[in-house]
Design a protein around this motif. Structure first.
Motif, PDB file in Angstrom:
ATOM      1  N   GLU A   2       0.833  -1.207   0.000  1.00  0.00           N
ATOM      2  CA  GLU A   2       0.000   0.000   0.000  1.00  0.00           C
ATOM      3  C   GLU A   2       0.866   1.256   0.000  1.00  0.00           C
ATOM      4  OE1 GLU A   2      -4.109   0.181   2.079  1.00  0.00           O
ATOM      5  OE2 GLU A   2      -2.635   0.961   3.487  1.00  0.00           O
ATOM      6  N   ARG A  32     -13.645  -1.944  -0.254  1.00  0.00           N
ATOM      7  CA  ARG A  32     -12.644  -2.966   0.026  1.00  0.00           C
ATOM      8  C   ARG A  32     -11.977  -3.402  -1.282  1.00  0.00           C
ATOM      9  NH1 ARG A  32     -12.250  -8.683   0.753  1.00  0.00           N
ATOM     10  NH2 ARG A  32     -14.477  -9.097   0.556  1.00  0.00           N
ATOM     11  N   SER A  37      -9.175  -1.179  -2.934  1.00  0.00           N
ATOM     12  CA  SER A  37      -7.820  -1.356  -2.403  1.00  0.00           C
ATOM     13  C   SER A  37      -7.354  -2.794  -2.512  1.00  0.00           C
ATOM     14  CB  SER A  37      -7.776  -0.948  -0.927  1.00  0.00           C
ATOM     15  OG  SER A  37      -8.023   0.417  -0.783  1.00  0.00           O
ATOM     16  N   LEU A  74      -8.205  -5.207  -0.766  1.00  0.00           N
ATOM     17  CA  LEU A  74      -7.957  -5.729   0.577  1.00  0.00           C
ATOM     18  C   LEU A  74      -8.665  -7.071   0.733  1.00  0.00           C
ATOM     19  CD1 LEU A  74      -8.458  -2.573   2.819  1.00  0.00           C
ATOM     20  CD2 LEU A  74      -6.349  -3.884   2.541  1.00  0.00           C
ATOM     21  N   GLU A 111      -6.859  -9.377   5.701  1.00  0.00           N
ATOM     22  CA  GLU A 111      -6.077  -8.168   5.978  1.00  0.00           C
ATOM     23  C   GLU A 111      -6.938  -7.113   6.684  1.00  0.00           C
ATOM     24  OE1 GLU A 111      -2.960  -7.448   5.848  1.00  0.00           O
ATOM     25  OE2 GLU A 111      -2.958  -5.244   5.935  1.00  0.00           O
ATOM     26  N   LEU A 112      -8.189  -6.979   6.260  1.00  0.00           N
ATOM     27  CA  LEU A 112      -9.074  -5.992   6.877  1.00  0.00           C
ATOM     28  C   LEU A 112      -9.350  -6.365   8.338  1.00  0.00           C
ATOM     29  CD1 LEU A 112     -10.679  -3.386   6.395  1.00  0.00           C
ATOM     30  CD2 LEU A 112     -12.629  -4.801   5.721  1.00  0.00           C
TER      31      LEU A 112
END
Lengths: 460, 460
Positions: free
Chosen positions: A338, B255, B258, B260, B264-265
């Motif tokens: 990121e 979400r 990105s 993600l 990971e979130l």
């Protein structure tokens, strides 16, 4: 081959004429003109109007010019966006990028070399590869060799490809220098003056990818601001200097839109006038107070909310401080890193993609944003994607860059490394909400209406 | 007089050329071309480029056409919005409205007479005065004389000037009829089929003001959708069929922007994967859960919020159920009446204004939205307003209509009655937030940049 190319060109022109025709019909619908009304007012035949609407002939600049004289419409309304990326992917080769090189002098000396990288008429990216030709011998923000720019209208995401000093003005108006290395990244707010230079100890000249792009203010909104003039246009800027001021400004703005008095708002909300005044002086309402205010303005809570924090004008993200994870959840075909982003641009996301899979055929990526990519590694990356004509493959070599339309299903394979920047165009955000509210079944008409607003034969 | 008119026309053309020149410089800045680079690539002289930028000569359609061939830009980028309302106010007289009349036949019979009312190239209103030529003898939704339309792309606010039946399809897909009288109003969502007719017992044919307008989806966003094509364009529509689905769609959307993973979130938010899955299946997070999600997406809470309620497609407000209050707080120069509005359009507000003061000189109204007005009363209304050239006065007679730019200070005086509709153009909403974030001092450059992004002479 020549025949096929001609055919393709003709086909594309005919598609564009059809889109221009639909768009023209949309304008006539909006001002409630039937083709016969338009023919009379434009002083052309009804047949010509119908041929324009059907896309059989292309709308001419003469007719557009005439239309702007008799109707309250603008030339820009008639010109559609040109689709230079019909397959969904457009690659710019390293060699073509080199050819676009141009040396920028500042104060009489070569300062930068700029090279274009992938751009499309459909996507908002204006990305440049830049080599720093100026070498500085210290890391002082006031170094005299450094030549600063004026800042620019576009937002900038920068990816550092070498040892580069990054000069900028911070939120206190002070000159700063960021000593950047490969993999570091930053975000620069519009109109923030900045500069870049190669450090003396670098093995070769510093390089950056300077990815600039317009957001909500570019296009229609800037044109509208400009047509309103600076005096009125400036009034649109609310006081967003702090969260408190932003909240107060938004509440005042909405109350004024309805010309509600404090007295009337107090009656409706059962909140006393002193409390309402406090909100308009910077006291931030509680969530439940926001709910009540929004209800009585007949707006949504989100319309009263500003940014969750007022972000710094320049955001620097060092590579060593980045977050990394594997994607997708199951196959882990990529390691993602990121990079710098700002809460001011919720739809702007930058990633490094380390590609870990060489063969898996699944199209495991699909993103609802415009995407720009650059091969920052040393090896080729293959890309597969679902185009309008079915599955396609291509190769992104080191130094190549690409633009990809939103929602194209794709994957990257190999052992390489890409920089990817994802941003919104003109749809994401409030227009997307409006489209969503119209419902899936009306989206086709919203995108490109080919119906007159009524049928002359009648409809019971 | 002829001389003055010519002078004004020339002055306005010269101002437009300057704005076109600034806009052209903006495009060159965005693609990082100096005037000399542009001259070379467009194959014209550097002097010609500089004269275009300075507004000394007008950018020709040939140069625009060339530019679109060599750069990833669109013709529409080069055409500015034409300002047909330099004073801030544009009145259309009743007599001119009558002249624009056209009879619309449906199923072979005269059904409506349409007349234009005030429109401007700067404002998004497309308002029509409509007389219902079809007389129905019952109030049944299936009346066979009623001819329905296809619905249209624009939003519609309707004000009823007589005894009119309003036919529409409700949220369950059923035909409905609203028995409307003078002062009633409604809002109609795009693409909702509807119709109007005069009731048999009416003393004269029914009349309405049908005020249609584009919102966020018109202009740039529709052009972008169209250039992406229907297949990709349709994907932008999120599922907003309920509050739960809208919340789930927005969380998934962010979400995915990105890339993600849930894993990971979950790590970032300290929420377990099951809970995150529930949110993506329609469970609505609490306010503090939204805060955490937004923080880790690096977006604002408002970006995760949908509409506070999913509103009906058609909203009817009977005059007897309206709210009324006096404005301003102290002088009470007006009685205001709140007409139909929808939470889907937070910047769209309609009011009846009963004017109570005949002499007071204060400019007691100033609204940050585009305004349309129509004199629905029987007496003249005088209007005073602050134009670029100082204070001006005019008269709005019964049946006259007007367009007013945002933020123009004004008042209405007399004993009359106006209908006023206030709506956003392209700035209000997210672009206004972006402008606000740039700060007051940068707004002039944001509106119309006349600086190159750097000075060749250098800048320390």
């Amino acid at each position: 081959m020549a025949d096929e190319k001609t055919f393709t060109k003709e086909l594309r022109e005919s598609l564009e004429n059809k889109r221009m025709g639909n768009n023209f019909l949309g304008i006539l619908n909006d001002i409630k003109r039937r083709p016969s009304d338009a023919a009379k007012e434009l002083e052309i035949s009804k047949e010509e109007i119908e041929n324009i609407i059907n896309g059989k002939i292309r709308l001419s600049s003469e007719i557009i010019s005439k239309a702007t004289k008799i109707w309250p419409v603008n030339s820009r309304d008639f010109y559609i966006m040109h689709d230079d990326c019909p397959s969904g992917l457009k690659i710019m080769r390293y060699e073509d990028s080199v050819k676009s090189g141009r040396i920028m002098h500042r104060s009489g000396k070569p300062y930068y070399e700029y090279r274009d990288t992938a751009m499309s008429s459909v996507g908002p990216f204006r990305p440049e590869w830049i080599e720093m030709l100026c070498v500085v011998d210290d890391n002082e923000p006031n170094n005299k060799q450094t030549q600063w720019n004026n800042g620019h209208f576009m937002h900038q995401f920068t990816y550092f490809l070498g040892d580069v000093n990054f000069y900028y003005i911070d939120d206190n108006g002070e000159k700063k220098v960021g000593v950047m290395n490969i993999g570091d990244s930053n975000y620069i707010t519009p109109f923030t003056p900045h500069s870049f230079a190669t450090r003396k100890d670098a093995k070769k000249n510093g390089l950056i990818l300077a990815l600039t792009y317009g957001n909500n203010l570019s296009g229609d909104s800037q044109h509208e601001l400009s047509s309103l003039g600076k005096k009125l246009g400036k009034e649109f800027a609310l006081d967003f200097s702090s969260k408190e001021n932003a909240s107060a400004s938004l509440i005042k703005f909405h109350r004024n839109n309805s010309s509600l008095t404090l007295h009337e708002l107090s009656k409706r909300t059962n909140m006393n006038i002193e409390k309402l005044k406090d909100f308009e002086n910077g006291k931030i309402p509680t969530y439940s107070e926001y709910t009540i205010l929004a209800e009585h303005f007949n707006v949504n809570i989100r319309d009263l909310f500003s940014y969750d924090k007022i972000s710094n004008k320049v955001i620097v993200r060092l590579h060593k401080n980045t977050k990394k994870w594997f994607y997708p959840e199951d196959t882990k075909n990529y390691e993602l890193v990121e990079l710098a982003s700002t809460i001011s641009l919720p739809y702007s996301k930058a990633l490094e993609i380390n590609i870990l899979s060489e063969n898996n055929k699944t199209l495991d990526l699909k993103v609802g944003l415009h995407q720009y990519g650059y091969n920052i590694g040393n090896t080729d990356v293959s890309i597969s994607y679902e185009s309008e004509d079915g599955l396609k493959d291509d190769m992104v070599k080191p130094g190549d860059s690409f633009y990809m339309k939103p929602f194209v299903e794709h994957n990257f394979r190999g052992k390489g490394k890409l920089l990817v920047l994802r941003i919104s165009g003109k749809i994401t955000g409030e227009p997307q909400r409006e489209l969503s509210l119209m419902g899936k079944k009306n989206t086709a008409r919203a995108i490109n209406d080919s119906l007159q607003w009524f049928d002359a034969k009648g409809k019971n």
